[in-house]
Design a protein around this motif. Structure first.
Motif, short mmCIF file in Angstrom:
data_model
loop_
_atom_site.label_atom_id
_atom_site.label_comp_id
_atom_site.label_asym_id
_atom_site.label_seq_id
_atom_site.Cartn_x
_atom_site.Cartn_y
_atom_site.Cartn_z
N ILE A 39 -1.93 -6.79 5.44
CA ILE A 39 -2.89 -7.00 4.36
C ILE A 39 -4.32 -6.93 4.87
O ILE A 39 -5.19 -6.27 4.30
N THR A 40 -4.60 -7.62 5.99
CA THR A 40 -5.96 -7.65 6.52
C THR A 40 -6.40 -6.28 7.01
O THR A 40 -7.49 -5.81 6.69
N GLU A 41 -5.57 -5.61 7.78
CA GLU A 41 -5.96 -4.32 8.34
C GLU A 41 -6.10 -3.25 7.25
O GLU A 41 -7.05 -2.46 7.27
N TYR A 42 -5.17 -3.22 6.30
CA TYR A 42 -5.27 -2.24 5.23
C TYR A 42 -6.52 -2.50 4.38
O TYR A 42 -7.25 -1.57 4.02
N THR A 43 -6.76 -3.77 4.05
CA THR A 43 -7.91 -4.10 3.21
C THR A 43 -9.22 -3.71 3.89
O THR A 43 -10.11 -3.13 3.26
N ARG A 44 -9.34 -3.99 5.17
CA ARG A 44 -10.55 -3.61 5.89
C ARG A 44 -10.73 -2.09 5.89
O ARG A 44 -11.83 -1.59 5.68
N MET A 45 -9.65 -1.37 6.12
CA MET A 45 -9.73 0.09 6.13
C MET A 45 -10.11 0.63 4.76
O MET A 45 -10.96 1.52 4.63
N ARG A 46 -9.51 0.07 3.72
CA ARG A 46 -9.71 0.61 2.36
C ARG A 46 -11.10 0.29 1.84
O ARG A 46 -11.71 1.12 1.14
N VAL A 47 -11.62 -0.89 2.17
CA VAL A 47 -12.95 -1.27 1.70
C VAL A 47 -14.04 -0.49 2.44
O VAL A 47 -15.08 -0.16 1.87
N MET A 171 0.38 -7.09 -4.34
CA MET A 171 -0.02 -8.40 -3.83
C MET A 171 -1.33 -8.34 -3.05
O MET A 171 -1.87 -9.39 -2.69
N LEU A 172 -1.83 -7.15 -2.79
CA LEU A 172 -3.08 -7.02 -2.04
C LEU A 172 -4.25 -7.57 -2.85
O LEU A 172 -4.29 -7.45 -4.08
N PRO A 173 -5.25 -8.17 -2.19
CA PRO A 173 -6.40 -8.75 -2.90
C PRO A 173 -7.43 -7.68 -3.26
O PRO A 173 -8.62 -7.83 -3.00
N LEU A 174 -6.95 -6.57 -3.83
CA LEU A 174 -7.80 -5.45 -4.21
C LEU A 174 -7.46 -5.01 -5.62
O LEU A 174 -6.33 -5.19 -6.08
N ASP A 175 -8.44 -4.42 -6.29
CA ASP A 175 -8.16 -3.83 -7.59
C ASP A 175 -7.14 -2.71 -7.42
O ASP A 175 -7.13 -2.00 -6.42
N ARG A 176 -6.28 -2.55 -8.40
CA ARG A 176 -5.21 -1.56 -8.28
C ARG A 176 -5.74 -0.14 -8.18
O ARG A 176 -5.04 0.76 -7.71
N ALA A 177 -6.98 0.08 -8.58
CA ALA A 177 -7.58 1.41 -8.42
C ALA A 177 -7.66 1.81 -6.95
O ALA A 177 -7.66 2.99 -6.62
N PHE A 178 -7.70 0.80 -6.05
CA PHE A 178 -7.74 1.08 -4.62
C PHE A 178 -6.37 1.46 -4.07
O PHE A 178 -6.28 2.13 -3.04
N THR A 179 -5.31 0.99 -4.70
CA THR A 179 -3.99 1.07 -4.07
C THR A 179 -2.98 1.96 -4.77
O THR A 179 -2.00 2.37 -4.15
N ASP A 180 -3.18 2.26 -6.04
CA ASP A 180 -2.14 2.98 -6.80
C ASP A 180 -1.80 4.33 -6.19
O ASP A 180 -0.64 4.77 -6.25
N ASP A 181 -2.78 5.02 -5.63
CA ASP A 181 -2.54 6.35 -5.06
C ASP A 181 -2.40 6.31 -3.54
O ASP A 181 -2.46 7.36 -2.89
N ASP A 182 -2.21 5.13 -3.00
CA ASP A 182 -2.25 4.99 -1.54
C ASP A 182 -1.02 4.25 -1.01
O ASP A 182 -1.05 3.69 0.08
N ARG A 183 0.05 4.26 -1.76
CA ARG A 183 1.19 3.42 -1.39
C ARG A 183 1.96 3.96 -0.19
O ARG A 183 2.57 3.19 0.56
N GLU A 184 1.93 5.26 0.04
CA GLU A 184 2.59 5.79 1.23
C GLU A 184 1.84 5.39 2.49
O GLU A 184 2.45 5.13 3.53
#
Length: 217
Positions: A39-47, A171-184
């Protein structure tokens, strides 16, 4: 590191694990580490470059901590799948008998670890997408854990299914706009971290001693 992650990493199994309580503790600890790191590493990368400012906000810190704790039961499912792959040589035991005996040991330890990892009521109420999403993910994790021993172990590449990665993304603390296309990407992040878990298990789990302890219990 955030949320005591450095302490957790330093506390990963460095000595041989040879009894049931120790194995349960390792499964729980490794599940917490997996959830926090993913969660922490993905969130940092995505933000991106602005992550220090976001992570400094008290409200985000609370949401991130809640997400890490709430994701741990699902992480346990994946850690258990990896534990079933831990290599060993057991003299006089055929592969089927060996796997059955090892599965009984892991299942018992996993049940204890699951009780330790159950999210608190506050976490279920404060999930990023609402308590309902966290509660559904927790219930799904319990069902997956029950089913984890229903078939032969799969390889590391199959330890996390696409559907499970999608559940984790919610469950990630991000808006789904950040994650919906990035699940792989999320799934690959989890699989890379699980490869480290497998290496640790291969080095530190004494399967022969654990199986023998299980027979005496």
């Amino acid at each position: 590191m955030l949320f005591g992650l450095g302490k957790l990493l330093r506390g990963r199994p460095g000595r041989t694990v040879a009894d049931a309580p120790a194995l349960a503790g390792v499964l729980a600890t490794r599940s917490r580490i997996l959830a926090e790191r993913a969660i922490t590493e993905y969130t940092r990368m995505r933000v991106g470059p602005s992550w220090p400012r976001l992570f400094a906000e008290a409200a985000f810190q609370e949401a991130l901590g809640c997400a890490c704790r709430s994701a741990a039961p699902l992480a346990l499912v994946w850690v258990v799948r990896v534990a079933r792959l831990a290599p060993a040589e057991i003299a006089g035991a055929g592969p089927v008998a060996h796997q059955d005996a090892w599965d009984r040991v892991v299942a018992s330890a996993a049940a204890r670890a699951a009780r330790d990892l159950a999210p608190g009521a506050h976490d279920e109420a404060a999930g990023t997408h609402g308590g309902q999403a966290v509660g559904q993910a927790t219930g799904r994790a319990a069902g997956l854990l029950e089913d984890a021993f229903a078939r032969p172990p799969a390889g590391l590449s199959e330890a996390v299914t696409p559907c499970e990665a999608a559940c984790f993304a919610l469950m990630l603390p991000l808006d789904r706009a950040f994650t919906d296309d990035d699940r792989e990407t999320i799934r690959n992040t989890l699989r890379l971290l699980l490869a480290e878990v497998h290496e640790d298990f291969a080095r530190h789990l004494d399967m022969g001693a654990l199986i023998e302890a299980g027979r005496r219990a």
